[in-house]
Design an enzyme around this catalytic site. Structure first.
Site, PDB file in Angstrom:
ATOM      1  N   GLY A 240      43.123  30.472  43.259  1.00  0.00           N
ATOM      2  CA  GLY A 240      42.144  30.594  42.191  1.00  0.00           C
ATOM      3  C   GLY A 240      42.172  32.025  41.706  1.00  0.00           C
ATOM      4  O   GLY A 240      43.215  32.650  41.724  1.00  0.00           O
ATOM      5  N   SER A 241      41.032  32.557  41.256  1.00  0.00           N
ATOM      6  CA  SER A 241      40.967  33.975  40.895  1.00  0.00           C
ATOM      7  C   SER A 241      39.740  34.252  40.051  1.00  0.00           C
ATOM      8  O   SER A 241      39.186  33.357  39.407  1.00  0.00           O
ATOM      9  CB  SER A 241      42.197  34.449  40.098  1.00  0.00           C
ATOM     10  N   ASN A 242      39.369  35.524  40.010  1.00  0.00           N
ATOM     11  CA  ASN A 242      38.452  36.068  39.012  1.00  0.00           C
ATOM     12  C   ASN A 242      39.164  37.232  38.329  1.00  0.00           C
ATOM     13  O   ASN A 242      39.958  37.933  38.955  1.00  0.00           O
ATOM     14  CB  ASN A 242      37.175  36.650  39.635  1.00  0.00           C
ATOM     15  N   ASN A 512      38.453  30.515  36.785  1.00  0.00           N
ATOM     16  CA  ASN A 512      39.149  29.244  36.986  1.00  0.00           C
ATOM     17  C   ASN A 512      38.503  28.050  36.320  1.00  0.00           C
ATOM     18  O   ASN A 512      38.964  26.928  36.512  1.00  0.00           O
ATOM     19  CB  ASN A 512      39.397  28.938  38.473  1.00  0.00           C
ATOM     20  N   ARG A 541      30.903  29.683  40.929  1.00  0.00           N
ATOM     21  CA  ARG A 541      31.533  31.010  40.849  1.00  0.00           C
ATOM     22  C   ARG A 541      31.598  31.504  39.406  1.00  0.00           C
ATOM     23  O   ARG A 541      31.364  32.687  39.135  1.00  0.00           O
ATOM     24  CB  ARG A 541      32.930  30.966  41.483  1.00  0.00           C
TER      25      ARG A 541
END
Length: 805
Positions: A240-242, A512, A541
């Protein structure tokens, strides 16, 4: 340029002549007589190591830069690299046995045999060779090919001149020299990871039905839609990621800022590795590379910084084939018969006879009998399914990365994406020194428009496409194939003009979810369903991230320090929404008791106070975080999302809704009782500090780890492994990985702080095996040494000149 390079090298060596470490002289006996020279000999580079083992690779051209990169990656990660090369050569069964669980870094294959059958098929069909032969931009550029050639040569030279100390592969026969084709196939594997890579088992298990076999039931539309939705849900992914970019109007100096926080595996072949790559006058870029890649994937140069987040676009689609009733290996298109292509593949097996299997291919791609573990696609006498993956024709990601590395601003980043069209499954977020920002979902997707899906979806597709973006098209009609945009570099994909893109917003953020709320005040709409959704509930998130970054942008005056604070704020959005309600409902339980899932009564009175006092963070010192984590996991497993909250989701308030925990929902008290009972059974105090029971062990010592799981909504995401017998969460499988906070202060050097959470080396004997992991535990950062003066000033500077024999 060569004169300048020699001057830099001479200066660097002169600075630390006494400290210079040269490559080992002894050759590896296992490579003797088998060493391949993809470079044709004569390549070299200078590697200058600074704190935490970060290499700054200096070379005169792309082949030599690839050489230095391959050498330096082997120095840190030789066993992980070698394991990946065994995978893409289709030799796991030969060395580790057919039935063993495959390395999941480069595909979803459940066993070594399945993995080998797929990759041997790729090798024997010449798929990657054909892509390499394509002229740029459809194929890789000369610079990218030179990097791959040099990388293979550097890896091989390291094997020849050094002895392996990592016990994971010391003395192993499967550690062998590689070719530039091996490097290219590894890049291909990463490209198809979201397409063919998801369906390896379904591709290699596909068999025509026997003549007298009973027809298998087709997939149920409702269950297929649910399975497809779960398969492509970001919450369930191991990556995933931010990332957030802030524009000049929000910062202290009018220049841009970027915080990148990719969530990638902590083990295996999809780890990042940190370096700086320099060809004087042509390239100067620093950041994290995926292992086996010769380019920087996420990073910065003197002018611009970028990061990626895993996108919601679905990089595959299915075609339902109408088969000839007399021959299930013949399908009909516009009434005409087309015979499937057979690919017979033989795989050597350790301690067993070789296994030969046949794969079946169509004009659309391979026949598949499943997509993921929960979506069966049976091949019957009258129907079968073929998988279309446009990234199987995409070997352009390295050119996209090179374009980023050469960019002088966000406009150049976007130009690189439009020119090369090489990113298979990620978004791009960028900021530059002039204060500009960029978000774009520029990825290679099958050109499935909503109009095409409405006109050509099969009954199954009419269920899967709206819910998940997975199109199932009528393969018997030629007009149902994906079309081509005029600005697309290959047939069957969307061109750059169709990509959701946001330029120069005060902030641009992604965690995401789809592109819709990259900036909540400037929502993106109008894109096709295959890219993602509009007007749907965001993940916890995403909601927490937008709250945080919008507040930061609103305050203004931002600096790199603000990015650093955001990374380790460790705020739990789910806790802010639910902990107080949970504590009150807990205190109101009759007799202070709740019934667990086994029917037993559990005294939960202590938990009420712990939840009420919890600081709503997942810092290592936080008391109550572990209790809420275990409670929240149990609750969200058993209570449907539409029953969890009293106030439902509203598209008019997508960041604030849903909210107000429904403590009367069936399962609330049970989840609380289960969490309390679980911790007590593990002899863990309900108010224990999180870091005492969420840790990793390196060198026999515990290193506390902060952060939290996906459902909690924490920016600093970690997915730990629960082992109550071992004391709680005792390892991390995926989460925050190569983190960078980048800005500019008016000098020629960017202001950058970085962190590689799992450290640079996989070798337990290396002093760089856990040093950055300890920094991560202490919420400390590495100060990037990008400019020459900073590299030369490093107290840890070690200069190595590496070359072929």
């Amino acid at each position: 340029m060569r004169t300048r390079l020699r001057r830099l090298v001479v200066t660097a060596v002169a600075l630390l002549t006494a400290a210079t470490t040269l490559p080992g002289a002894a050759a590896d006996e296992r490579s003797a007589g088998r060493h391949e020279h993809p470079s044709h000999g004569g390549l070299s580079a200078v590697i200058r190591y600074t704190e935490y083992g970060i290499p700054h690779i200096l070379a005169e051209d792309y082949a030599n830069l690839g050489f230095g990169t391959g050498w330096a990656q082997a120095e840190d990660q030789v066993c992980t690299l070698a394991d990946g090369f065994v995978t893409v050569r289709g030799e796991r069964s030969r060395y580790f046995g057919a039935d063993a669980v495959s390395d999941l870094s480069l595909s979803s294959a459940a066993t070594n045999l399945s993995s080998d059958l797929y990759f041997q098929g790729v090798r024997r069909s010449g798929t990657v060779e054909r892509l390499l032969a394509e002229p740029a931009p459809r194929g890789p550029s000369r610079d990218s090919e030179e990097l791959m050639r040099g990388f293979a040569a550097g890896y091989n030279a390291w094997l020849e001149q050094n002895r392996i100390t990592d016990p994971a592969c010391r003395g192993a026969a499967w550690v062998r020299p590689v070719t530039s084709l091996d490097v290219a196939v590894r890049g291909f594997a990463l490209s198809v990871l979201g397409g063919q890579g998801r369906a390896v088992d379904g591709i290699t298990a596909a068999r025509p039905p026997a003549g007298n076999a009973a027809a298998a039931p087709g997939p149920d539309a409702e269950s297929a839609a649910r399975a497809a939705r779960e398969l492509f849900a970001a919450d369930g992914a191991d990556m995933g990621s931010n990332a957030v970019a802030f524009g000049g109007r929000t910062t202290a100096d009018g220049r841009g800022l970027l915080l990148g926080n990719p969530h990638y595996p902590w083990h295996g072949g999809r780890r990042f590795w940190q370096s700086q790559q320099t060809i004087p006058g042509r390239l100067d870029v620093a950041g994290g590379s995926l292992l086996g890649s010769a380019t920087v994937s996420i990073g910065h140069n003197a002018h611009v910084a970028w990061s990626h987040t895993v996108a919601t676009g679905v990089p595959l689609n299915l075609h339902q084939l109408a088969l000839d009733p007399a021959d299930p290996t013949v399908y009909l298109v516009d009434g005409r018969r087309e015979r499937m292509t057979k690919r017979s593949v033989t795989v050597p097996v350790k301690d067993g006879a070789p296994v030969t299997r046949t794969q079946w291919w169509t004009r659309y791609g391979p026949v598949v009998t499943s997509l993921g573990a929960s979506l069966p696609l049976p091949w019957t006498a009258t129907a079968a399914y073929a998988l279309n993956d446009p990234n199987a024709a995409n070997l352009r990601a390295s050119d996209t990365a090179l374009g980023f590395g050469r960019a002088r601003g966000t406009g150049d980043v976007l130009d690189s994406l439009r020119r090369t069209q090489g990113l298979p499954w990620v978004n791009t977020i960028a900021a530059d020194s002039r204060g500009r920002t960029l978000f774009t979902q520029s990825q290679v997707l099958p050109r499935i428009t909503d109009e095409l899906a409405g006109r050509c979806s099969t009954p199954l597709g009419r269920a899967t496409y709206p819910s998940s973006g997975v199109a199932v098209l009528d393969g018997s009609r030629g007009d149902c194939a994906p079309g081509r945009d005029r600005d697309a570099v290959q047939p069957g994909i969307f061109g750059p003009a169709r990509m959701p893109t946001l330029e120069d917003a005060p902030y641009a953020e992604n965690s995401n979810d789809s592109a819709w709320l990259a900036n909540a005040d400037r929502p993106l709409t109008g894109y096709e369903r295959v890219f993602g959704t509009v007007g749907t509930q965001r993940s916890m998130r995403t909601r927490g991230a937008i709250e945080d970054v919008a507040a930061m942008a609103g305050r203004g005056g931002l600096t790199v320090r603000d990015l650093q604070r955001q990374q380790f704020a460790d705020r739990v959005p789910a806790g802010d929404l639910a902990a107080a309600d949970a504590a009150r409902a807990c205190a109101a339980l009759p007799g202070g008791a709740a019934t667990d899932s086994k029917g037993g009564a559990v005294d939960v009175r202590e938990a009420c106070g712990v939840l009420a006092r919890w600081d709503r963070t997942v810092d290592t010192g936080s008391r109550g975080a572990l209790l809420f984590d275990r409670f929240w996991r149990a609750l969200t497993r058993t209570v449907p999302s539409d029953r969890l909250w009293k106030v439902p989701f509203s598209p008019a308030e997508p960041v604030r809704t849903p909210h107000t925990l429904d403590t009367a929902a069936p399962g609330f008290a049970t989840a609380l009782a289960d969490a309390v009972g679980e911790l007590r059974a593990a002899d863990i105090p309900l108010d224990a500090r999180l870091g005492e029971h969420q840790f990793v062990v390196r060198g026999g010592k515990r290193i506390p780890v902060g952060g939290g799981t996906e459902s909690l909504g924490v920016w600093n995401k970690v997915e730990p492994v629960w082992d109550p017998a071992g004391g709680g969460y005792t390892e991390v499988t995926t989460g925050s990985s190569y983190i960078q906070a980048v800005g500019w202060d008016g000098s020629r050097c960017p202001v950058a702080r970085t962190l590689l959470t799992y450290s640079q080396s996989a070798d337990p004997a290396s002093r760089h095996h856990a040093d950055q992991t300890r920094l991560f535990s202490g919420e400390r950062w590495v100060t990037s040494r990008f400019c020459e003066r900073d590299i030369r000033a490093s107290p840890a500077l070690r200069v190595v000149r590496v070359r072929e024999r």
